[in-house]
Design a protein around this motif. Structure first.
Motif, PDB file in Angstrom:
ATOM      1  N   ARG A  88     -12.767 -14.189  31.762  1.00 51.35           N
ATOM      2  CA  ARG A  88     -12.822 -14.822  33.079  1.00 51.35           C
ATOM      3  C   ARG A  88     -13.837 -15.959  33.111  1.00 51.35           C
ATOM      4  O   ARG A  88     -13.584 -17.011  33.675  1.00 51.35           O
ATOM      5  CB  ARG A  88     -13.120 -13.788  34.157  1.00 51.35           C
ATOM      6  CG  ARG A  88     -12.188 -13.956  35.313  1.00 51.35           C
ATOM      7  CD  ARG A  88     -12.360 -13.066  36.502  1.00 51.35           C
ATOM      8  NE  ARG A  88     -13.488 -12.219  36.548  1.00 51.35           N
ATOM      9  CZ  ARG A  88     -13.456 -10.904  36.420  1.00 51.35           C
ATOM     10  NH1 ARG A  88     -12.310 -10.304  36.230  1.00 51.35           N
ATOM     11  NH2 ARG A  88     -14.540 -10.190  36.477  1.00 51.35           N
ATOM     12  N   ARG A  91     -12.616 -19.044  31.274  1.00 48.31           N
ATOM     13  CA  ARG A  91     -11.522 -19.788  31.907  1.00 48.31           C
ATOM     14  C   ARG A  91     -11.972 -21.133  32.454  1.00 48.31           C
ATOM     15  O   ARG A  91     -11.188 -22.049  32.603  1.00 48.31           O
ATOM     16  CB  ARG A  91     -10.914 -18.963  33.040  1.00 48.31           C
ATOM     17  CG  ARG A  91     -10.126 -17.786  32.536  1.00 48.31           C
ATOM     18  CD  ARG A  91      -9.243 -17.222  33.607  1.00 48.31           C
ATOM     19  NE  ARG A  91      -8.470 -16.084  33.124  1.00 48.31           N
ATOM     20  CZ  ARG A  91      -7.385 -16.197  32.377  1.00 48.31           C
ATOM     21  NH1 ARG A  91      -6.955 -17.395  32.041  1.00 48.31           N
ATOM     22  NH2 ARG A  91      -6.747 -15.138  31.961  1.00 48.31           N
ATOM     23  N   ASN A 106      -1.148 -22.870  46.688  1.00 45.72           N
ATOM     24  CA  ASN A 106      -0.926 -21.851  47.709  1.00 45.72           C
ATOM     25  C   ASN A 106      -0.641 -22.530  49.048  1.00 45.72           C
ATOM     26  O   ASN A 106      -1.488 -23.238  49.570  1.00 45.72           O
ATOM     27  CB  ASN A 106      -2.169 -20.970  47.812  1.00 45.72           C
ATOM     28  CG  ASN A 106      -1.995 -19.842  48.817  1.00 45.72           C
ATOM     29  OD1 ASN A 106      -1.065 -19.838  49.610  1.00 45.72           O
ATOM     30  ND2 ASN A 106      -2.904 -18.888  48.769  1.00 45.72           N
TER      31      ASN A 106
ATOM     32  N   LEU B 212      -0.528 -17.825  39.229  1.00 47.48           N
ATOM     33  CA  LEU B 212      -0.968 -18.104  37.853  1.00 47.48           C
ATOM     34  C   LEU B 212      -2.167 -19.044  37.872  1.00 47.48           C
ATOM     35  O   LEU B 212      -3.132 -18.876  37.127  1.00 47.48           O
ATOM     36  CB  LEU B 212       0.158 -18.778  37.073  1.00 47.48           C
ATOM     37  CG  LEU B 212       1.177 -17.892  36.401  1.00 47.48           C
ATOM     38  CD1 LEU B 212       2.137 -18.758  35.616  1.00 47.48           C
ATOM     39  CD2 LEU B 212       0.513 -16.878  35.484  1.00 47.48           C
ATOM     40  N   LYS B 215      -5.188 -17.227  38.713  1.00 46.97           N
ATOM     41  CA  LYS B 215      -5.629 -16.461  37.538  1.00 46.97           C
ATOM     42  C   LYS B 215      -6.345 -17.367  36.559  1.00 46.97           C
ATOM     43  O   LYS B 215      -7.379 -17.018  36.007  1.00 46.97           O
ATOM     44  CB  LYS B 215      -4.400 -15.863  36.848  1.00 46.97           C
ATOM     45  CG  LYS B 215      -4.274 -14.366  36.983  1.00 46.97           C
ATOM     46  CD  LYS B 215      -3.244 -13.887  35.978  1.00 46.97           C
ATOM     47  CE  LYS B 215      -2.165 -13.087  36.658  1.00 46.97           C
ATOM     48  NZ  LYS B 215      -1.108 -12.651  35.743  1.00 46.97           N
ATOM     49  N   SER B 216      -5.756 -18.539  36.348  1.00 51.38           N
ATOM     50  CA  SER B 216      -6.346 -19.426  35.352  1.00 51.38           C
ATOM     51  C   SER B 216      -7.673 -20.003  35.828  1.00 51.38           C
ATOM     52  O   SER B 216      -8.474 -20.474  35.030  1.00 51.38           O
ATOM     53  CB  SER B 216      -5.369 -20.541  34.969  1.00 51.38           C
ATOM     54  OG  SER B 216      -5.267 -21.465  36.012  1.00 51.38           O
ATOM     55  N   LEU B 217      -7.916 -19.944  37.152  1.00 51.76           N
ATOM     56  CA  LEU B 217      -9.218 -20.388  37.649  1.00 51.76           C
ATOM     57  C   LEU B 217     -10.284 -19.327  37.387  1.00 51.76           C
ATOM     58  O   LEU B 217     -11.476 -19.603  37.514  1.00 51.76           O
ATOM     59  CB  LEU B 217      -9.154 -20.659  39.151  1.00 51.76           C
ATOM     60  CG  LEU B 217      -8.405 -21.907  39.594  1.00 51.76           C
ATOM     61  CD1 LEU B 217      -8.336 -21.954  41.104  1.00 51.76           C
ATOM     62  CD2 LEU B 217      -9.056 -23.162  39.059  1.00 51.76           C
ATOM     63  N   GLY B 218      -9.836 -18.117  37.063  1.00 56.11           N
ATOM     64  CA  GLY B 218     -10.805 -17.054  36.807  1.00 56.11           C
ATOM     65  C   GLY B 218     -11.148 -16.257  38.054  1.00 56.11           C
ATOM     66  O   GLY B 218     -12.217 -15.666  38.155  1.00 56.11           O
ATOM     67  N   ILE B 219     -10.234 -16.243  39.013  1.00 54.54           N
ATOM     68  CA  ILE B 219     -10.471 -15.474  40.238  1.00 54.54           C
ATOM     69  C   ILE B 219     -10.085 -14.019  39.990  1.00 54.54           C
ATOM     70  O   ILE B 219      -9.112 -13.737  39.293  1.00 54.54           O
ATOM     71  CB  ILE B 219      -9.645 -16.078  41.389  1.00 54.54           C
ATOM     72  CG1 ILE B 219     -10.155 -17.497  41.647  1.00 54.54           C
ATOM     73  CG2 ILE B 219      -9.748 -15.245  42.654  1.00 54.54           C
ATOM     74  CD1 ILE B 219      -9.261 -18.313  42.507  1.00 54.54           C
ATOM     75  N   ARG B 220     -10.889 -13.125  40.559  1.00 55.85           N
ATOM     76  CA  ARG B 220     -10.638 -11.700  40.339  1.00 55.85           C
ATOM     77  C   ARG B 220      -9.311 -11.251  40.922  1.00 55.85           C
ATOM     78  O   ARG B 220      -8.867 -11.772  41.936  1.00 55.85           O
ATOM     79  CB  ARG B 220     -11.744 -10.869  40.981  1.00 55.85           C
ATOM     80  CG  ARG B 220     -12.985 -10.816  40.181  1.00 55.85           C
ATOM     81  CD  ARG B 220     -14.147 -10.362  41.029  1.00 55.85           C
ATOM     82  NE  ARG B 220     -15.378 -10.854  40.442  1.00 55.85           N
ATOM     83  CZ  ARG B 220     -15.972 -10.275  39.411  1.00 55.85           C
ATOM     84  NH1 ARG B 220     -15.469  -9.169  38.904  1.00 55.85           N
ATOM     85  NH2 ARG B 220     -17.056 -10.785  38.884  1.00 55.85           N
ATOM     86  N   LYS B 221      -8.740 -10.235  40.269  1.00 57.62           N
ATOM     87  CA  LYS B 221      -7.415  -9.769  40.674  1.00 57.62           C
ATOM     88  C   LYS B 221      -7.379  -9.338  42.126  1.00 57.62           C
ATOM     89  O   LYS B 221      -6.449  -9.658  42.861  1.00 57.62           O
ATOM     90  CB  LYS B 221      -6.989  -8.592  39.792  1.00 57.62           C
ATOM     91  CG  LYS B 221      -6.539  -9.032  38.424  1.00 57.62           C
ATOM     92  CD  LYS B 221      -6.081  -7.860  37.592  1.00 57.62           C
ATOM     93  CE  LYS B 221      -5.724  -8.327  36.194  1.00 57.62           C
ATOM     94  NZ  LYS B 221      -5.555  -7.226  35.252  1.00 57.62           N
ATOM     95  N   THR B 227      -6.347 -13.106  48.887  1.00 59.49           N
ATOM     96  CA  THR B 227      -6.309 -14.482  49.383  1.00 59.49           C
ATOM     97  C   THR B 227      -5.043 -15.238  49.000  1.00 59.49           C
ATOM     98  O   THR B 227      -4.697 -16.220  49.647  1.00 59.49           O
ATOM     99  CB  THR B 227      -7.502 -15.319  48.872  1.00 59.49           C
ATOM    100  OG1 THR B 227      -7.364 -15.472  47.460  1.00 59.49           O
ATOM    101  CG2 THR B 227      -8.817 -14.670  49.193  1.00 59.49           C
ATOM    102  N   GLN B 228      -4.373 -14.821  47.942  1.00 57.41           N
ATOM    103  CA  GLN B 228      -3.204 -15.590  47.523  1.00 57.41           C
ATOM    104  C   GLN B 228      -1.899 -14.882  47.865  1.00 57.41           C
ATOM    105  O   GLN B 228      -1.045 -15.439  48.546  1.00 57.41           O
ATOM    106  CB  GLN B 228      -3.250 -15.849  46.009  1.00 57.41           C
ATOM    107  CG  GLN B 228      -4.572 -16.368  45.503  1.00 57.41           C
ATOM    108  CD  GLN B 228      -4.754 -17.840  45.784  1.00 57.41           C
ATOM    109  OE1 GLN B 228      -3.793 -18.597  45.770  1.00 57.41           O
ATOM    110  NE2 GLN B 228      -5.965 -18.256  46.064  1.00 57.41           N
TER     111      GLN B 228
END
Ligand SMILES: Nc1ncnc2c1ncn2[C@@H]1O[C@H](COP(=O)(O)OP(=O)(O)OP(=O)(O)O)[C@@H](O)[C@H]1O
Ligand code: SF4
Ligand SMILES: [Mg+2]
Lengths: 401, 319
Positions: A88, A91, A106, B212, B215-221, B227-228
């Motif tokens: 993470r 990234r 989004n 995606l 995810k690629s930004l490194g945001i937690r699941k 938020t998404q």
């Protein structure tokens, strides 16, 4: 050492079937053993037909899909084996620009929120005010007005949306940006603008790009090195100019010959290589050289042995058993090498011998015709199997949905 | 230059500057609301629902007579078989026990609304929790998550396969007769619907590129889900919640009608009133008509609003 290095990366998607618990009934070999190096500050162009696995490879580099095997080494760290938490934080250094500008934003977040979310996740900027300052600077860099902050993605044009996508990647100050067909969804008039923007940003920020495209024209001008993909593997890689001047792999030759040349004289003389047959399914790839079902130069050996990517001079790396022979003209389209090569070696042989060879060659050609017939039957068979497996792949995605 | 063209020019200028001012971002929710406000269906549905809610809230206070007291029982018992129709004192007439029907109708609205809302909420809340877990597991949980999702979804499949009224009747049979039973029974039936809907919607969103990208930004699941994925998955659930108020009211009425509701028949509720009217339908059809029409119009109101919301929230119709 190269900034980004892929070593034998494979991504195989399992095809699932089953009523209660899914059973794996096969695999889609979307990426099947790719090794390449991307140097810092350079642009690596990746081209290939639709469905050859370009997007999947790009996503594998970012670990957005599960990597089946192989290494993705960024600046000495293998990402494929990195624990989630460390991944993470890595990234930040590796970002992506998506093919569909609208789909990748989004719809319910405004631009400020879209751009600051990644920054917040990586602790960039002490507070929202600082982040906003930085976002403003980057918006200016990509050519968007700063009043864009409070607006939503659907309020922008396609080109502007892609600029937002680029800005989202840039705010994290990455080393490498993977651009997956960054302009193919845009109007032709806007494509050039976005390509130029990418180019300028690279110059200014020292970025390293991997640019994915399905046609050579887009990557040609911005790439230093171009890799050509076919059915999950790399078939040729060369410096951009050299690849254009002298494509060596039969598939690259075919791709190039499909591009019309503006000069009518050259266009007239141009050798056109028509690819026969459809792209085989990645769920059921051909044995040996993946390209043998469509290669005009294919030999029996091609069916059995998979050619490795190897240096062939001029900075080309080519995966073909017979590049040298094709290059030298020894191997012509439709000939059997077994018949040709001995003849070429015995140049001083008498006329009779040559005639005998010719007869042999003719015989061999006949043999080959028969063989081809049976091969085409095989092809239809395997085609039927392919439709099955694509259907099952569809099934599994439908189930997933 | 004539004054009229001048005026037109000024107006045009005002229009342009106004447009500039409003360019400060319209979220999808706000745009959907704007579309909703101009929809005839939404307005009609909204008016009906508003009337119903007002009635439910103030009904017990404004009812002219006691809904329970057998105020005119002598009158009714004297005229056995002949019902007292609408008159100045009793707008809807009297029922078989000599109670004022209009008061019963007004007070009954509250019970009906309560049953509808509570059972919808039971279905919505439990269903949404199941749906979120399943949807999140399926989209971001990897192989283990997909297994969890499969199991959960098979269970909801089984629930869906049972006829809803039968399921409700069995629950009522187990728990005994009461209004709570009716609410739970009707709510439980809605659970798999909401669960499936939200999970399906989340799955559809989960494969979108913006997830995606997050995810690629490194945001937690967990944050990606909140938020998404979730904000983009809610529209069909909101629509369904509105629509299911209609079904909940009808089903609750049906259960009450079948005698599974409140055991005290003196408490007015539209479904109960309908079932009581059944015996006297030949002599006093109006006794059934009032609650029936009340149920139908209210259900229609919720359906209209729900459909209008579906249209307003549809991103394809954005404009
Ligand atoms: N999640 C997945 N599950 C199963 N198969 C997949 C998945 N993603 C991609 N594939 C398959 O993998 C193959 C490669 O797909 P990919 O999207 O990487 O191709 P591409 O080269 O990017 O094509 P395009 O030019 O159409 O974007 C395709 O056959 C596709 O159907
Ligand atoms: S290995 Fe054979 S089939 Fe493959 S490209 Fe070379 S000649 Fe064609
Ligand atoms: Mg792609």
């Amino acid at each position: 050492m190269s900034l980004l290095e892929l070593n034998d990366v494979k991504v195989h998607f399992p095809i699932k079937r089953g009523v209660f618990f899914d059973r794996t009934v096969g695999h889609v070999y979307a990426v099947d053993g790719i090794s390449l190096k991307v140097e810092a500050g350079e642009t690596y162009g990746l081209v290939g037909e639709s469905g050859c696995g370009k997007t999947t490879l790009g996503r594998a580099v970012l670990r957005l899909v599960d990597i089946t095997s192989g290494e993705v080494v960024l600046d000495g760290t293998d990402l494929a084996s990195l624990p989630d938490k460390e991944m993470r934080s890595m990234r930040r250094r590796l970002q992506m620009v998506f093919q569909d500008p609208l789909g990748s934003l989004n719809p319910r977040q405004n631009i400020e929120s879209i751009l600051s979310e990644g920054m917040a996740a990586h602790g960039i900027g002490a507070n929202q005010e600082e982040r906003r300052e930085k976002i403003r600077a980057i918006l200016a860099k990509v050519g968007l007005p700063s009043n864009a902050l409070s607006r939503y993605p659907h309020e922008f044009s396609g080109g502007q949306r892609q600029r937002i996508g680029i800005a989202r990647a840039l705010v994290l100050e990455p080393d490498v940006i993977i651009c997956d067909e960054p302009v193919s969804a845009l109007d032709v008039s806007i494509q050039a603008q976005v390509v130029n923007l990418l180019d300028e940003l690279q110059e200014e920020l020292g970025l390293t790009y991997v640019v994915i495209a399905h046609d050579l024209a887009v990557v040609r001008h911005i790439s230093d090195v171009i890799g050509v993909m076919y059915l999950g593997s790399l078939v040729e890689e060369a410096p951009s100019d050299s690849l254009y001047a002298e494509p060596k792999h039969p598939y690259t030759k075919a791709l190039m010959s499909a591009v019309p040349i503006p000069d009518p004289v050259v266009e007239e003389a141009r050798e056109r290589i028509l690819l026969t047959g459809d792209l085989p399914s990645p769920a059921n790839p051909p044995s040996g050289c993946r390209f043998h079902t469509r290669c005009p130069w294919a030999q029996p050996k091609c069916k059995e042995e998979r050619p490795q990517l190897r240096e062939v001079g001029d900075g080309h790396r080519v995966a073909c058993h017979f590049v040298e022979d094709i290059e030298s003209g020894v191997l012509q389209i439709g000939t059997d090498r077994a018949a040709v090569v001995p003849a070429a070696r015995t140049e001083d042989a008498g006329i009779e011998a040559a005639a005998a060879k010719a007869a042999e060659a003719a015989e061999a050609a006949e043999d080959k015709a028969v063989e081809e017939k049976s091969a085409s039957v095989e092809a239809t068979d395997s085609e039927a199997a392919e439709t099955d497996s694509t259907e099952s792949a569809k099934d599994s995605t439908a189930q997933g949905a | 230059m004539t004054t009229s063209t001048k005026a037109a020019k000024i107006e045009r200028l005002a229009e342009l500057t106004a447009q500039n001012e409003t360019s400060s971002g319209a979220s999808l929710w706000r745009e959907a609301f704007r579309r909703l406000k101009t929809s005839k269906m939404a307005i009609i549905g909204g008016v009906v629902i508003a009337a119903f809610i007002v009635m439910a809230v103030v009904g017990p206070w404004v009812a002219p007579h006691s809904p329970k007291a057998l105020t005119w029982k002598d009158e009714v018992f004297l005229n056995r078989g002949e019902f007292v129709g609408p008159r100045g004192e009793n707008w809807f007439g009297l029922d078989h026990l000599g109670r004022d029907m209009f008061s019963r109708f007004l007070v009954g609205a509250r019970q009906t609304l309560l049953v509808g809302v509570v059972s919808m909420l039971i279905g919505l809340i439990i269903g949404a929790v199941i749906g979120v877990v399943s949807g999140a597991a399926a989209t971001l949980g990897g192989a283990a998550g997909r297994r969890v999702d499969t199991v959960v979804m098979r269970i909801t499949d089984i629930m869906l396969a049972l006829p809803s009224l039968l399921l409700a009747a069995s629950i009522a049979a187990v728990m005994g007769q009461s209004l709570t039973t009716v609410m739970i029974a009707v709510g439980v039936v809605q659970i798999p619907i909401f669960a499936r809907l939200l999970r399906g919607s989340m799955l559809a969103q989960g494969s979108k590129d913006y997830v995606l990208a997050a995810k690629s930004l490194g945001i937690r699941k967990r944050r990606i889900v909140v938020t998404q994925i979730l904000p983009n998955s809610l529209s069909p659930v909101i629509v369904q919640a509105t629509l299911s108020l209609a079904t909940a009211i009808i089903e609750a009425a049906a259960l009450s009608y079948l005698g599974l509701g409140n055991p005290d028949p003196s408490v007015p509720e539209w479904g109960v009133m309908l079932s009581q009217a059944q015996r006297f339908f030949d002599n006093a059809p109006m006794m059934a008509v009032y609650p029936a029409v009340g149920i139908i119009i209210t259900a229609l109101g919720f359906t209209l609003l729900g459909e209008a919301m579906r249209e307003a929230l549809d991103p394809k119709l954005r404009g």
